[in-house]
Design an enzyme around this catalytic site. Sequence first.
Site, PDB file in Angstrom:
ATOM      1  N   GLU A  73       0.828  -1.219   0.000  1.00 21.84           N
ATOM      2  CA  GLU A  73       0.000   0.000   0.000  1.00 21.84           C
ATOM      3  C   GLU A  73       0.860   1.266   0.000  1.00 21.84           C
ATOM      4  O   GLU A  73       0.696   2.168   0.826  1.00 21.84           O
ATOM      5  CB  GLU A  73      -0.949  -0.029   1.204  1.00 21.84           C
ATOM      6  CG  GLU A  73      -1.865  -1.228   1.167  1.00 21.84           C
ATOM      7  CD  GLU A  73      -2.993  -1.149   2.174  1.00 21.84           C
ATOM      8  OE1 GLU A  73      -2.808  -0.574   3.242  1.00 21.84           O
ATOM      9  OE2 GLU A  73      -4.083  -1.669   1.863  1.00 21.84           O
ATOM     10  N   GLU A 107      -5.585  -8.396  -1.215  1.00 21.47           N
ATOM     11  CA  GLU A 107      -6.310  -8.207   0.047  1.00 21.47           C
ATOM     12  C   GLU A 107      -7.776  -7.921  -0.236  1.00 21.47           C
ATOM     13  O   GLU A 107      -8.078  -6.998  -1.002  1.00 21.47           O
ATOM     14  CB  GLU A 107      -5.761  -7.029   0.873  1.00 21.47           C
ATOM     15  CG  GLU A 107      -4.427  -7.255   1.487  1.00 21.47           C
ATOM     16  CD  GLU A 107      -3.957  -6.093   2.329  1.00 21.47           C
ATOM     17  OE1 GLU A 107      -4.806  -5.371   2.894  1.00 21.47           O
ATOM     18  OE2 GLU A 107      -2.737  -5.869   2.399  1.00 21.47           O
TER      19      GLU A 107
HETATM   20  C1  BGP Z   1      -4.719  -2.850   4.815  1.00 18.52           C
HETATM   21  C2  BGP Z   1      -3.354  -3.416   5.238  1.00 18.52           C
HETATM   22  C3  BGP Z   1      -3.417  -4.727   5.934  1.00 18.52           C
HETATM   23  C4  BGP Z   1      -4.683  -4.974   6.733  1.00 18.52           C
HETATM   24  C5  BGP Z   1      -5.928  -4.366   6.090  1.00 18.52           C
HETATM   25  C6  BGP Z   1      -7.157  -4.458   6.965  1.00 18.52           C
HETATM   26  O1  BGP Z   1      -4.628  -1.485   4.692  1.00 18.52           O
HETATM   27  O2  BGP Z   1      -2.533  -3.626   4.093  1.00 18.52           O
HETATM   28  O3  BGP Z   1      -2.245  -4.796   6.731  1.00 18.52           O
HETATM   29  O4  BGP Z   1      -4.521  -4.592   8.041  1.00 18.52           O
HETATM   30  O5  BGP Z   1      -5.701  -3.037   5.767  1.00 18.52           O
HETATM   31  O6  BGP Z   1      -7.214  -3.333   7.787  1.00 18.52           O
HETATM   32  P1  BGP Z   1      -7.419  -3.523   9.349  1.00 18.52           P
HETATM   33  O7  BGP Z   1      -6.427  -4.558   9.768  1.00 18.52           O
HETATM   34  O8  BGP Z   1      -7.179  -2.187   9.951  1.00 18.52           O
HETATM   35  O9  BGP Z   1      -8.844  -3.999   9.525  1.00 18.52           O
END
Ligand code: BGP
Length: 469
Positions: A176, A368
């Site tokens: 990201e 993701e």
């Molecule tokens: C994205 C990241 C991940 C993961 C995901 C879910 O931005 O790449 O690391 O964490 O978010 O977000 P969260 O874990 O805050 O629910």
Amino acid sequence: MTTTFPKDFLWGGAVAANQCEGAYLEDDKGLNISDVLPGGSDRFAHIVAEIDEENYYPSHEAVDFYHHYKEDVKLMAEMGFKCFRTSISWARIFPTGEETEPNEKGLRFYDELFDACLKYGIEPVITISHYETPLYLAQKYNGWASRKLIPLFEHYCETIFKRYKSKVKYWMTFNEINNTLRLPYLAAAIDIKNNDTSWFGDAFQASHNMFVANAKAVKLCHELMPNARIGCMLSLSNVYPNTCKPEDIFETYNFRRRSLFYSDVMMRGKYPGYSLRMMEGMGVKLDIRTGELELIAKYTNDYLGFSYYRTSNFASNVEMKYNTGGSVGIDNPYLEKSDWGWAIDPIGFRYTCNELYDRYQKPIFVVENGLGTVDTIAADGSIYDLDRMKYLAKHVAALREAIADGCDILGYTWWGPFDIVSAGTGEMKKRYGFIYVDKDNDGNGTLKRRKKASFDYYKKIISTNGADL
Ligand code: BGP
């Protein structure tokens, strides 16, 4: 028009080292920036550059994947995974980031992890840096704001490429990377001094330095592993204009390009005109050295990896709150929301796949996608996570439509196939997994793994190659 998934579609799951491994100082590992983020609401309130023994740090033990990985990989193999995305923790290999010789114990852990995956025919998909810049580099150089990290990153890449070239075919550089503009500490290890916007200059310089490092990593990857592919990776949940007012439409388009600017540079190989105007408007003057633009032009990424969770409505006069557990942007009356206020939008997923494939005409990889929910354990110990199964079914159906639209999609890795620490909130309560891990927000629990109802549901999707939803 075919409406099935390609026979070699990479079904799997994704995690990040700092959100699952734990063992934060084991086997000579150094601290990374995510190791100094406490849990709870003050997680992003200020940049913590040292550990306060009074605090609880979610990443220190996380879910102890470091010692449970064989069991977890076996469970993912039972679901039929074709691939597994995780990150190599840079500070396991180079504890400060500046060592010449790598830490053999760190290298050995990932050798064993990749062997455990390959034993079941699971392809490792590796993020080289997932919010895990060594803390020492953040403190000494202010992270990626300094171009001193470029050769250090290149040395790190050369070390892991040479070590794992016979085991890893799919790589991606920075997780990201476009979050450099909204979460600069996480994405680029830049400290935000006094929260004033003076850090914009650091953020854009860091982005440039990371573009150069990315190009060098692409060059090294192609030289050392001709059959491997190396992607860039962005957070690309989408945004809609809040009204049909032309000003809102164009403002939203411009807001979206604050993200696509990153993939434009790394996938197309040059700074787009709108980005130069954006930086000028912010008073940013980049320090670009001789040969760097030519390097970026020559070594573009092989695919675009991206995260997609939700969509948000955008209007320039409304602050877009991110990740801290609050809802994101303006509510969309047409969409349901998750327990954390994220709008659930499978059509937005199909829209985003088309937007990205149309823009780059190169393979894209959903690395993701997932739903964070509060899971409840029934009296008989079962966990019937219906919301997660509905989210999964709708998003896989949308993906199938995107493929039928002509998009070249390499794979789909569900975020958090087993429960891990939430990046935005530091919580365990925000669970993504098909496998429940017994641990709570304060670090209590046995770490025991237990299948949820969605475990067999995803297993069936994979076994029918997405045909039976
Ligand atoms: C994205 C990241 C991940 C993961 C995901 C879910 O931005 O790449 O690391 O964490 O978010 O977000 P969260 O874990 O805050 O629910």
